[in-house]
Design a protein around this motif. Structure first.
Motif, PDB file in Angstrom:
ATOM      1  N   GLU A   1      46.003  42.045  43.441  1.00 27.38           N
ATOM      2  CA  GLU A   1      44.994  42.422  44.438  1.00 27.38           C
ATOM      3  C   GLU A   1      43.595  42.432  43.825  1.00 27.38           C
ATOM      4  OE1 GLU A   1      46.885  46.109  46.080  1.00 27.38           O
ATOM      5  OE2 GLU A   1      46.739  44.957  47.947  1.00 27.38           O
ATOM      6  N   GLN A   2      43.530  42.908  42.596  1.00 26.04           N
ATOM      7  CA  GLN A   2      42.251  42.910  41.876  1.00 26.04           C
ATOM      8  C   GLN A   2      41.768  41.474  41.671  1.00 26.04           C
ATOM      9  OE1 GLN A   2      42.671  45.103  38.208  1.00 26.04           O
ATOM     10  NE2 GLN A   2      40.539  44.763  37.596  1.00 26.04           N
ATOM     11  N   LEU A   3      42.692  40.586  41.363  1.00 26.22           N
ATOM     12  CA  LEU A   3      42.320  39.184  41.147  1.00 26.22           C
ATOM     13  C   LEU A   3      41.834  38.542  42.441  1.00 26.22           C
ATOM     14  CD1 LEU A   3      42.165  36.630  39.422  1.00 26.22           C
ATOM     15  CD2 LEU A   3      44.584  36.233  39.919  1.00 26.22           C
ATOM     16  N   MET A   4      42.542  38.804  43.536  1.00 21.80           N
ATOM     17  CA  MET A   4      42.142  38.199  44.806  1.00 21.80           C
ATOM     18  C   MET A   4      40.732  38.650  45.226  1.00 21.80           C
ATOM     19  SD  MET A   4      44.278  35.987  46.057  1.00 21.80           S
ATOM     20  CE  MET A   4      44.225  35.400  44.369  1.00 21.80           C
ATOM     21  N   ALA A   5      40.346  39.848  44.827  1.00 22.25           N
ATOM     22  CA  ALA A   5      39.020  40.359  45.186  1.00 22.25           C
ATOM     23  C   ALA A   5      37.900  39.570  44.506  1.00 22.25           C
ATOM     24  CB  ALA A   5      38.928  41.841  44.826  1.00 22.25           C
ATOM     25  N   VAL A   6      38.227  38.860  43.426  1.00 25.07           N
ATOM     26  CA  VAL A   6      37.199  38.082  42.724  1.00 25.07           C
ATOM     27  C   VAL A   6      37.528  36.581  42.740  1.00 25.07           C
ATOM     28  CG1 VAL A   6      36.320  39.950  41.273  1.00 25.07           C
ATOM     29  CG2 VAL A   6      38.338  38.645  40.519  1.00 25.07           C
ATOM     30  N   THR A   7      38.428  36.182  43.644  1.00 27.40           N
ATOM     31  CA  THR A   7      38.806  34.767  43.775  1.00 27.40           C
ATOM     32  C   THR A   7      38.280  34.230  45.105  1.00 27.40           C
ATOM     33  OG1 THR A   7      40.806  35.098  42.448  1.00 27.40           O
ATOM     34  CG2 THR A   7      40.749  33.150  43.864  1.00 27.40           C
TER      35      THR A   7
ATOM     36  N   ILE B   1      50.426  33.554  34.810  1.00 28.25           N
ATOM     37  CA  ILE B   1      51.059  34.112  33.617  1.00 28.25           C
ATOM     38  C   ILE B   1      50.043  34.950  32.836  1.00 28.25           C
ATOM     39  CG2 ILE B   1      51.927  33.467  31.308  1.00 28.25           C
ATOM     40  CD1 ILE B   1      54.101  32.912  33.154  1.00 28.25           C
ATOM     41  N   GLN B   2      48.776  34.548  32.896  1.00 30.70           N
ATOM     42  CA  GLN B   2      47.724  35.254  32.151  1.00 30.70           C
ATOM     43  C   GLN B   2      46.783  35.968  33.127  1.00 30.70           C
ATOM     44  OE1 GLN B   2      46.142  33.306  28.608  1.00 30.70           O
ATOM     45  NE2 GLN B   2      47.457  31.559  29.005  1.00 30.70           N
ATOM     46  N   ILE B   3      47.352  36.761  34.001  1.00 27.06           N
ATOM     47  CA  ILE B   3      46.566  37.373  35.074  1.00 27.06           C
ATOM     48  C   ILE B   3      45.474  38.298  34.525  1.00 27.06           C
ATOM     49  CG2 ILE B   3      48.193  39.289  35.447  1.00 27.06           C
ATOM     50  CD1 ILE B   3      47.546  38.985  38.471  1.00 27.06           C
ATOM     51  N   ASP B   4      45.734  39.012  33.440  1.00 35.36           N
ATOM     52  CA  ASP B   4      44.704  39.912  32.890  1.00 35.36           C
ATOM     53  C   ASP B   4      43.473  39.113  32.464  1.00 35.36           C
ATOM     54  OD1 ASP B   4      46.161  42.675  32.571  1.00 35.36           O
ATOM     55  OD2 ASP B   4      47.551  41.146  31.902  1.00 35.36           O
ATOM     56  N   PHE B   5      43.722  37.980  31.854  1.00 36.36           N
ATOM     57  CA  PHE B   5      42.609  37.149  31.396  1.00 36.36           C
ATOM     58  C   PHE B   5      41.810  36.601  32.583  1.00 36.36           C
ATOM     59  CE2 PHE B   5      41.069  32.836  30.472  1.00 36.36           C
ATOM     60  CZ  PHE B   5      40.083  33.161  29.549  1.00 36.36           C
ATOM     61  N   ILE B   6      42.512  36.162  33.614  1.00 38.84           N
ATOM     62  CA  ILE B   6      41.789  35.586  34.767  1.00 38.84           C
ATOM     63  C   ILE B   6      40.978  36.659  35.486  1.00 38.84           C
ATOM     64  CG2 ILE B   6      41.974  34.218  36.864  1.00 38.84           C
ATOM     65  CD1 ILE B   6      44.601  33.177  35.943  1.00 38.84           C
ATOM     66  N   ILE B   7      41.533  37.854  35.603  1.00 40.04           N
ATOM     67  CA  ILE B   7      40.759  38.945  36.215  1.00 40.04           C
ATOM     68  C   ILE B   7      39.451  39.142  35.443  1.00 40.04           C
ATOM     69  CG2 ILE B   7      40.686  41.446  36.593  1.00 40.04           C
ATOM     70  CD1 ILE B   7      43.741  41.302  37.126  1.00 40.04           C
ATOM     71  N   ASP B   8      39.552  39.183  34.145  1.00 38.09           N
ATOM     72  CA  ASP B   8      38.360  39.393  33.317  1.00 38.09           C
ATOM     73  C   ASP B   8      37.368  38.238  33.512  1.00 38.09           C
ATOM     74  OD1 ASP B   8      36.863  40.828  31.420  1.00 38.09           O
ATOM     75  OD2 ASP B   8      37.613  39.591  29.774  1.00 38.09           O
ATOM     76  N   LEU B   9      37.891  37.013  33.454  1.00 35.69           N
ATOM     77  CA  LEU B   9      37.019  35.840  33.585  1.00 35.69           C
ATOM     78  C   LEU B   9      36.369  35.767  34.970  1.00 35.69           C
ATOM     79  CD1 LEU B   9      35.907  33.134  32.603  1.00 35.69           C
ATOM     80  CD2 LEU B   9      38.062  32.062  33.314  1.00 35.69           C
ATOM     81  N   PHE B  10      37.172  35.918  36.016  1.00 33.08           N
ATOM     82  CA  PHE B  10      36.619  35.791  37.376  1.00 33.08           C
ATOM     83  C   PHE B  10      35.670  36.943  37.715  1.00 33.08           C
ATOM     84  CE2 PHE B  10      39.922  32.806  39.619  1.00 33.08           C
ATOM     85  CZ  PHE B  10      39.642  31.835  38.690  1.00 33.08           C
ATOM     86  N   THR B  11      35.977  38.140  37.221  1.00 31.10           N
ATOM     87  CA  THR B  11      35.077  39.280  37.474  1.00 31.10           C
ATOM     88  C   THR B  11      33.708  38.998  36.867  1.00 31.10           C
ATOM     89  OG1 THR B  11      36.948  40.816  37.493  1.00 31.10           O
ATOM     90  CG2 THR B  11      34.758  41.764  37.131  1.00 31.10           C
ATOM     91  N   LYS B  12      33.710  38.499  35.646  1.00 25.88           N
ATOM     92  CA  LYS B  12      32.435  38.196  34.977  1.00 25.88           C
ATOM     93  C   LYS B  12      31.754  36.989  35.627  1.00 25.88           C
ATOM     94  CE  LYS B  12      33.696  40.395  30.643  1.00 25.88           C
ATOM     95  NZ  LYS B  12      34.315  40.271  29.320  1.00 25.88           N
TER      96      LYS B  12
ATOM     97  N   ILE C   1      29.079  32.829  40.262  1.00 26.30           N
ATOM     98  CA  ILE C   1      29.851  31.589  40.102  1.00 26.30           C
ATOM     99  C   ILE C   1      31.057  31.604  41.040  1.00 26.30           C
ATOM    100  CG2 ILE C   1      31.228  30.226  38.476  1.00 26.30           C
ATOM    101  CD1 ILE C   1      29.489  31.451  36.225  1.00 26.30           C
ATOM    102  N   THR C   2      31.301  30.495  41.716  1.00 26.45           N
ATOM    103  CA  THR C   2      32.447  30.371  42.613  1.00 26.45           C
ATOM    104  C   THR C   2      33.730  30.221  41.796  1.00 26.45           C
ATOM    105  OG1 THR C   2      31.061  29.327  44.260  1.00 26.45           O
ATOM    106  CG2 THR C   2      33.418  29.001  44.481  1.00 26.45           C
ATOM    107  N   THR C   3      34.763  30.966  42.189  1.00 27.14           N
ATOM    108  CA  THR C   3      36.007  30.994  41.416  1.00 27.14           C
ATOM    109  C   THR C   3      37.178  30.429  42.232  1.00 27.14           C
ATOM    110  OG1 THR C   3      36.388  33.267  42.180  1.00 27.14           O
ATOM    111  CG2 THR C   3      35.302  32.990  40.052  1.00 27.14           C
TER     112      THR C   3
END
Ligand code: SF4
Length: 304
Positions: free
Chosen positions: A170-176, A131-142, A148-150
């Motif tokens: 797709e952007q999220l999966m790249a940092v997950t 639901i908060q995909i924008d936030f997770i992208i930001d958090l996982f990218t950083k 850090i393992t995500t």
């Protein structure tokens, strides 16, 4: 998605307040309104130069069941599903909870880095984390920028190939590094009865992960009269066999720990009177899902 003290469920048990360091090592739940007006908008500000704000239900700083190793787990607020067995209905409302930026979460999480070893790190769970995909992208990218393992814990409910959401995924999966995915019912009609939604888009998300080499754990909650049918379990076991990159398959036996929370909130508990599955039925489900065949998690390391 919650799995809780052993799965989705343990996460949904009542959290303890923090009064000492060792208590914070367990779980912090933020004060929030329960069952206010439910906003349907994700409410994530994403303008340039503005930090993405996450709405956090609670933090578990020393989780050991929601992903590989010891993990700092942020339980994000918001979910559109209404699973009959949900043990944390107080995570459902969208746009409420403690507002925290990715930088604030990271600063807090890094206090526990010494416990993470080679495989531990940060997990985003929920509610429904996507639901908060924008936030997770930001958090996982950083987080990935700091090595850090995500880990993403999701039911897949928000998944769609519609844009702009799909590009974000797709952007999220790249940092997950790994995802914990719930398959609540392989039969879509029963899934709809159990959660309010069909499962087609969820299976589509899992197919995407399999095709693109994204590591995952599959979890399945075993509930008498809802998911504990040999026919469905056999079908689910066969489906999982078609997937790649499944590191672990888990049966999560339903339990009744959420009953009191429903009572406190004045909501009728949908599964009242249904008892947890017997050990024999759990063993039967584990056999039909071929749980013992999925041992990748024993030696799993994040892909480079
Ligand atoms: S209702 Fe949402 S938060 Fe509750 S178990 Fe289902 S997916 Fe998870």
């Amino acid at each position: 998605m919650q799995t809780g003290n052993n799965s989705q469920f343990a996460k949904r048990t009542p959290p303890s307040p923090v009064v000492s360091f060792w208590q914070t090592m367990q779980r912090r739940t933020f004060n929030m309104r329960l069952f206010d007006t439910v906003s349907d908008s994700p409410t994530i500000p994403n303008a340039a130069h503005e930090p993405v704000v996450g709405y956090i239900h609670s933090i578990e700083s020393f989780g050991s069941v929601d992903g590989p190793g010891i993990r700092y787990i942020a339980f994000l607020q918001g979910c559109r599903m209404r699973c009959e067995y949900c043990h944390n209905p107080d995570t459902w409302n969208i746009g409420v909870g403690e507002e925290m930026t990715a930088d604030e979460i990271l600063a807090d999480a890094l206090r526990y880095k010494a416990f993470w070893g080679d495989t531990g790190g940060i997990t985003c769970s929920g509610g429904e984390s996507l639901i908060q995909i924008d936030f997770i992208i930001d958090l996982f990218t950083k987080a990935k920028a700091q090595g850090i393992t995500t880990c993403l814990d999701t039911s897949g409910g928000p998944f769609t190939r519609d844009e702009p959401w799909f590009s974000k995924f797709e952007q999220l999966m790249a940092v997950t590094d790994i995802s914990l995915v719930d398959i609540k019912q392989i039969d879509s009609a029963k899934h709809r009865k159990l959660t309010g939604f069909g499962n087609e888009n969820i299976l589509d998300m899992i197919q995407y992960m399999s095709t693109h080499g994204d590591d995952m754990w599959i979890r399945h909650v075993l509930i008498p009269t809802r998911t504990d049918f040999d026919e469905d379990l056999t079908k689910l076991g066969a489906y999982i066999k078609t997937l790649s990159h499944v590191q672990k398959v888990e049966i999560l036996p339903y339990h009744t720990m959420g009953f009191n929370k429903y009572h406190e909130l004045g909501i009728k508990y949908p599964l009242e009177g249904i008892e947890p599955p017997t050990p024999d039925r759990v063993a039967n489900a584990e056999a039909l899902l071929h749980v013992q065949d999925y041992t990748g998690y024993l030696t799993w390391r994040p892909q480079q």
